[in-house]
Motif scaffolding. Structure first.
Motif, PDB file in Angstrom:
ATOM      1  N   ALA A   1       0.855  -1.190   0.000  1.00  0.00           N
ATOM      2  CA  ALA A   1       0.000   0.000   0.000  1.00  0.00           C
ATOM      3  C   ALA A   1       0.887   1.235   0.000  1.00  0.00           C
ATOM      4  O   ALA A   1       1.846   1.322   0.770  1.00  0.00           O
ATOM      5  N   LEU A   2       0.586   2.189  -0.869  1.00  0.00           N
ATOM      6  CA  LEU A   2       1.306   3.468  -0.921  1.00  0.00           C
ATOM      7  C   LEU A   2       0.370   4.550  -0.400  1.00  0.00           C
ATOM      8  O   LEU A   2      -0.751   4.679  -0.877  1.00  0.00           O
ATOM      9  N   GLU A   3       0.832   5.297   0.604  1.00  0.00           N
ATOM     10  CA  GLU A   3       0.030   6.439   1.048  1.00  0.00           C
ATOM     11  C   GLU A   3       0.778   7.727   0.734  1.00  0.00           C
ATOM     12  O   GLU A   3       1.870   7.976   1.251  1.00  0.00           O
ATOM     13  N   ILE A   4       0.169   8.542  -0.102  1.00  0.00           N
ATOM     14  CA  ILE A   4       0.742   9.836  -0.489  1.00  0.00           C
ATOM     15  C   ILE A   4       0.230  10.876   0.501  1.00  0.00           C
ATOM     16  O   ILE A   4      -0.971  11.062   0.641  1.00  0.00           O
ATOM     17  N   GLY A   5       1.127  11.538   1.194  1.00  0.00           N
ATOM     18  CA  GLY A   5       0.724  12.488   2.232  1.00  0.00           C
ATOM     19  C   GLY A   5       0.250  11.727   3.457  1.00  0.00           C
ATOM     20  O   GLY A   5      -0.894  11.868   3.890  1.00  0.00           O
TER      21      GLY A   5
ATOM     22  N   GLY B   1       4.019  -1.403   3.288  1.00  0.00           N
ATOM     23  CA  GLY B   1       3.590  -0.039   3.033  1.00  0.00           C
ATOM     24  C   GLY B   1       4.722   0.894   2.657  1.00  0.00           C
ATOM     25  O   GLY B   1       5.875   0.687   3.043  1.00  0.00           O
ATOM     26  N   ILE B   2       4.355   1.934   1.898  1.00  0.00           N
ATOM     27  CA  ILE B   2       5.267   3.046   1.621  1.00  0.00           C
ATOM     28  C   ILE B   2       4.493   4.325   1.933  1.00  0.00           C
ATOM     29  O   ILE B   2       3.396   4.531   1.406  1.00  0.00           O
ATOM     30  N   GLY B   3       5.054   5.148   2.798  1.00  0.00           N
ATOM     31  CA  GLY B   3       4.392   6.399   3.139  1.00  0.00           C
ATOM     32  C   GLY B   3       5.272   7.576   2.750  1.00  0.00           C
ATOM     33  O   GLY B   3       6.475   7.558   3.004  1.00  0.00           O
ATOM     34  N   VAL B   4       4.662   8.588   2.134  1.00  0.00           N
ATOM     35  CA  VAL B   4       5.428   9.771   1.715  1.00  0.00           C
ATOM     36  C   VAL B   4       4.839  11.007   2.381  1.00  0.00           C
ATOM     37  O   VAL B   4       3.648  11.294   2.222  1.00  0.00           O
TER      38      VAL B   4
ATOM     39  N   VAL C   1      -3.253   2.523  -3.611  1.00  0.00           N
ATOM     40  CA  VAL C   1      -2.748   3.887  -3.396  1.00  0.00           C
ATOM     41  C   VAL C   1      -3.820   4.676  -2.659  1.00  0.00           C
ATOM     42  O   VAL C   1      -4.970   4.735  -3.101  1.00  0.00           O
ATOM     43  N   CYS C   2      -3.442   5.258  -1.524  1.00  0.00           N
ATOM     44  CA  CYS C   2      -4.415   6.109  -0.842  1.00  0.00           C
ATOM     45  C   CYS C   2      -3.805   7.488  -0.590  1.00  0.00           C
ATOM     46  O   CYS C   2      -2.579   7.650  -0.504  1.00  0.00           O
TER      47      CYS C   2
END
Ligand SMILES: [Zn+2]
Length: 422
Positions: free
Chosen positions: A130-134, A152-155, A191-192
């Motif tokens: 799961a990628l969380e943008i912001g 997960g990947i968080g930015v 992507v969330c």
């Protein structure tokens, strides 16, 4: 910061341009969601703090904080609403940005619902990413990974590693940066992006970048969550309009943005007492046509825009009367919730004049905010326990959804003031 509608996400992408950016002459702005040029300006506020969730250590620093102007423009072609005067250069998203609502039990139960639904609907599990943008401080991503078993990947530039305590931490990678083209290579199955899009000026560029990041991975599901502007317009909720939010959407305008960026919008709904808008989409090979009945809201939004100024005037008057009555009768008033809504209210009602009078206190349950100062007005943010000494007669609840929780918190401090919910 339980009253603030921005639980995740500082800013995900550096946004150097206005929400609806002026063309060369600056005389005729174009819409940054659709490129249209038929913009109606319908709401203006001057001299507002450029940030509302940035924690400031001294009163002087808070009162000297940069200020900006808000001039909301409504695009008659796509329904997008943006601040024509937005200047991203005034913003300083950093780890000092306190947006989390996770200290509220009510908010926590909402997150539980979203985690459960998203995991079940999209079959998130081990072997998936799961990628969380912001991602803000990472609470949503961490909870999603813990419950689903996915990686997960968080930015987010405002992420604070010391706040993550989780059994899933080993399979989550956090990138403390703005999301941008340099991260288009990140591969994910889900992507969330929650409470971030409203902080971004060039929204079409941003959604196109998300689409480019997904590329040919057609199985990827996308979730966007953000404040619902239809409710703000219906209720004249001027405290939900502030400088940090330069872009505002209804269901229709959000769907149109995604459809024009080659997404197929599958679900479009409201949650959290209709305060938040949820969009679920999958990538398509080209722009898609509107299919959902709730996308057809352009005429409805235009009618709400026409009545907004009058509604705001009525709201301002009734709130000003509450404060005037308290001042006149010597009743002490506390505002519960020190986030963006509070900063906006203080600014609109000119409450900075109450600073130092002892008649107005600002309270928040987020311990990371206690002892810090509100941008613009310079009020110190107090803990609920501090109210024991102040003994407020009236507590203004900045978000009605927390009224029961706040009543319980006050009762646990042996306080039983009158509660007024916005
Ligand atoms: Zn537009």
């Amino acid at each position: 910061m339980q009253q603030d509608p921005s639980p995740g996400a500082s800013l995900a992408m550096a946004a150097p341009r206005s929400a609806i950016r002026p063309v060369e002459s600056a005389a005729s702005p174009t819409c940054s969601a659709c490129g249209g040029g038929d913009i109606r300006v319908f709401y203006r506020i001057e001299d507002v703090p450029a940030h509302s969730c940035l924690m400031l250590s001294t009163q002087e620093e808070a009162r000297a904080f940069p200020r900006g102007e808000i001039e909301l423009g409504f695009c008659k072609d796509c329904g997008f609403i943006g601040n024509l005067r937005f200047d991203a250069a005034l913003h300083r998203y950093s780890p000092a940005y306190e947006e989390t609502q996770a200290f509220s039990a009510r908010f926590q139960s909402f997150l539980d619902e979203v985690w459960g639904e998203q995991i079940e609907r999209f079959g998130l599990g081990p072997g998936m990413t799961a990628l969380e943008i912001g991602c803000g401080k990472g609470e949503f991503l961490v909870g999603l990974c813990e419950r689903s078993g996915c990686a997960g990947i968080g930015v987010d530039p405002g992420y604070r590693p010391e706040r993550t305590r989780s059994s899933a931490a080993g399979r989550i990678r956090f990138i403390r940066d703005f999301y941008g083209p340099r991260y288009a290579h990140l591969h994910a199955d889900y992507v969330c992006c929650r409470h971030t899009l409203e902080h971004i000026g060039p929204v079409l560029d941003f959604v196109r970048l998300v689409r480019a990041t997904i590329g040919e991975r057609r199985h990827v599901n996308v979730l966007f969550e953000l404040p619902d502007m239809e409710r703000v317009l219906q209720q004249g909720a001027f405290w939900d309009i502030y400088y940090e939010h330069c872009s505002y959407f209804t269901r229709g305008s959000l769907a149109r943005l995604f459809r024009s960026s080659a997404f197929d919008v599958r679900r479009l709904y409201k949650v959290y007492d209709n305060q938040y808008l949820m969009l679920e989409a999958q990538p398509a090979s080209r722009p898609t046509d509107a299919l959902l009945p709730q996308e057809n809201d352009l005429a409805h939004t235009a009618s709400l825009i026409a009545g907004f100024e009058q509604k705001v005037g009525d709201r301002l008057q009734s709130l000003a009367e509450i404060f005037a009555r308290c001042r006149a009768s010597g009743r002490r008033l506390a505002i519960w919730g020190s986030g963006s809504k509070c900063v906006s209210l203080i600014s609109a009602l000119g409450l900075a004049r109450d600073l130092g009078s002892g008649s107005l206190a600002i309270v928040d349950i987020n311990p990371h905010k206690h002892g810090k100062f509100l941008a613009g007005s310079g009020f110190e943010i107090l803990s609920p326990e501090a109210l024991r000494c102040l003994q407020p007669d009236v507590v203004l609840v900045m978000n009605a959804i927390y009224t029961d929780e706040i009543r319980r918190d006050l009762a646990s401090c042996s306080l039983h003031p009158e509660l007024i919910a916005l």
